[in-house]
Design an enzyme around this catalytic site. Structure first.
Site, mmCIF file in Angstrom:
data_model
loop_
_atom_site.group_PDB
_atom_site.id
_atom_site.type_symbol
_atom_site.label_atom_id
_atom_site.label_comp_id
_atom_site.label_asym_id
_atom_site.label_seq_id
_atom_site.Cartn_x
_atom_site.Cartn_y
_atom_site.Cartn_z
ATOM 1 N N ASN A 13 -14.716 -0.327 20.660
ATOM 2 C CA ASN A 13 -13.487 -0.891 20.085
ATOM 3 C C ASN A 13 -12.384 0.101 20.423
ATOM 4 O OD1 ASN A 13 -11.405 -1.879 18.565
ATOM 5 N ND2 ASN A 13 -12.236 -1.231 16.586
ATOM 6 N N LYS A 15 -9.250 -0.157 19.961
ATOM 7 C CA LYS A 15 -8.114 -0.180 19.033
ATOM 8 C C LYS A 15 -6.804 -0.216 19.848
ATOM 9 C CE LYS A 15 -11.002 2.398 15.900
ATOM 10 N NZ LYS A 15 -11.092 2.986 14.580
ATOM 11 N N HIS A 99 -12.083 -6.500 11.308
ATOM 12 C CA HIS A 99 -12.169 -5.033 11.312
ATOM 13 C C HIS A 99 -11.422 -4.488 10.094
ATOM 14 C CE1 HIS A 99 -11.592 -0.859 12.498
ATOM 15 N NE2 HIS A 99 -12.628 -1.043 13.318
ATOM 16 N N GLU A 101 -9.470 -2.104 9.733
ATOM 17 C CA GLU A 101 -8.053 -1.773 9.948
ATOM 18 C C GLU A 101 -7.192 -3.033 9.854
ATOM 19 O OE1 GLU A 101 -8.600 0.370 13.625
ATOM 20 O OE2 GLU A 101 -9.611 1.956 12.509
ATOM 21 N N GLU A 171 -19.659 -1.563 8.890
ATOM 22 C CA GLU A 171 -18.794 -0.405 9.102
ATOM 23 C C GLU A 171 -18.257 0.095 7.759
ATOM 24 O OE1 GLU A 171 -17.242 -0.301 13.364
ATOM 25 O OE2 GLU A 171 -15.774 -1.358 12.176
ATOM 26 N N GLY A 177 -13.406 6.507 11.938
ATOM 27 C CA GLY A 177 -12.396 7.425 12.457
ATOM 28 C C GLY A 177 -12.269 8.706 11.647
ATOM 29 N N SER A 217 -17.859 6.340 13.158
ATOM 30 C CA SER A 217 -18.087 7.666 13.747
ATOM 31 C C SER A 217 -19.449 7.797 14.424
ATOM 32 C CB SER A 217 -17.873 8.760 12.698
ATOM 33 O OG SER A 217 -16.552 8.696 12.188
#
Ligand code: PEP
Length: 255
Positions: A13, A15, A99, A101, A171, A177, A217
């Protein structure tokens, strides 16, 4: 079903990283490194403007290209969004939906995630559906309730046949991250619980056949241990997917 019968999928991904020219250069560099590693699917989910150069650079390789989002409507007045037809005509095969985010910064809800999942499936894409708890939810002991709710609502109206084109990415938000990875046991526990939710809402066989990834991560050092767990069939990789050597190590760990 034994894990080896499920499709293993390692997906990057990106991003909001990489320009079109960087995309071409990256795929040209990655392709020979992952060539012949056919024990798992190798996918790069890239920003919209990178899709065309990515698809072009990935021709003739074992790398498939995905997008990072999809809108639920076929077309219309939705500034800044992208439709399933646009993605599939460009050669996209996968799309990430839900996701954290998107949920955290762009107002995605379980309901809009459900609409986007259905749009991806209706357009013939494989959907990587992200679910995961925040640190507060974990600390409050509602991890399972959270991922169960997210999974159930995201899959409302999705048939058992369509589920074959859904990959679930577990996730934990606190691990994305941050350099903090869930332990292999923590990740396995939640992935197994998600499989249990799929068994409840579909059937045991459907649950056993679904690919469940871990994301948060995952890197060249911890991939092997995470991917050795019974219910972890792959990874959704952010930071480490931007480095071809690290991403290759993860792909190798999934063989
Ligand atoms: C992600 O963005 O899905 C992700 C897992 O990121 P990272 O690997 O950087 O934690």
């Amino acid at each position: 079903m034994d894990k080896s019968k499920r499709a293993a999928v390692i997906a990057g991904n990106w991003k909001m990283n990489m320009t079109p020219s960087q995309t071409t250069a990256f795929i040209n560099e990655l392709a020979p490194k992952v060539a012949g590693l056919d024990g798992c699917k190798v996918v790069l989910c890239v920003p919209f403007v990178d899709i065309a150069p990515a698809v072009e650079a990935a021709k003739g390789t074992n790398i498939e290209i995905g997008a990072e989002n999809i809108h639920w409507e076929a077309k219309g007045a939705y500034t800044g969004e992208i439709s399933g037809a646009m993605l599939s005509e460009c050669g996209v095969k996968y799309v990430i939906v839900g996701h954290s985010e998107r949920r955290q910064y762009f107002g995605e809800t379980d309901v809009t995630v459900n609409a986007r999942v259905k749009a991806g499936l209706a357009n013939g894409l494989k959907v990587i559906l992200c679910v995961g708890e925040t640190l507060t939810e974990r600390e409050q002991g509602v991890t399972y309730e959270t991922v169960a709710r997210q999974t159930k609502i995201a899959l409302l109206g999705v048939s058992a046949e369509e589920l074959k084109n859904v990959i679930i990415a577990y996730e934990p938000v606190w691990a994305i991250g941050t350099g903090k990875t869930a332990t292999a046991e923590q990740a396995e526990e939640v992935c197994a619980a998600i499989r249990g939710v799929l068994a409840d809402i579909y059937c045991e066989k459907c649950a056993e056949a679904t690919t469940i990834q871990y994301g948060g991560s995952m890197n060249a050092k911890n991939a092997e241990e995470l991917l050795s767990m019974k219910n972890i069939d792959g990874g959704l990789i952010g930071g480490a997917s931007l480095k071809s050597d690290d991403f290759t190590v993860i792909v190798k760990a999934a063989q």
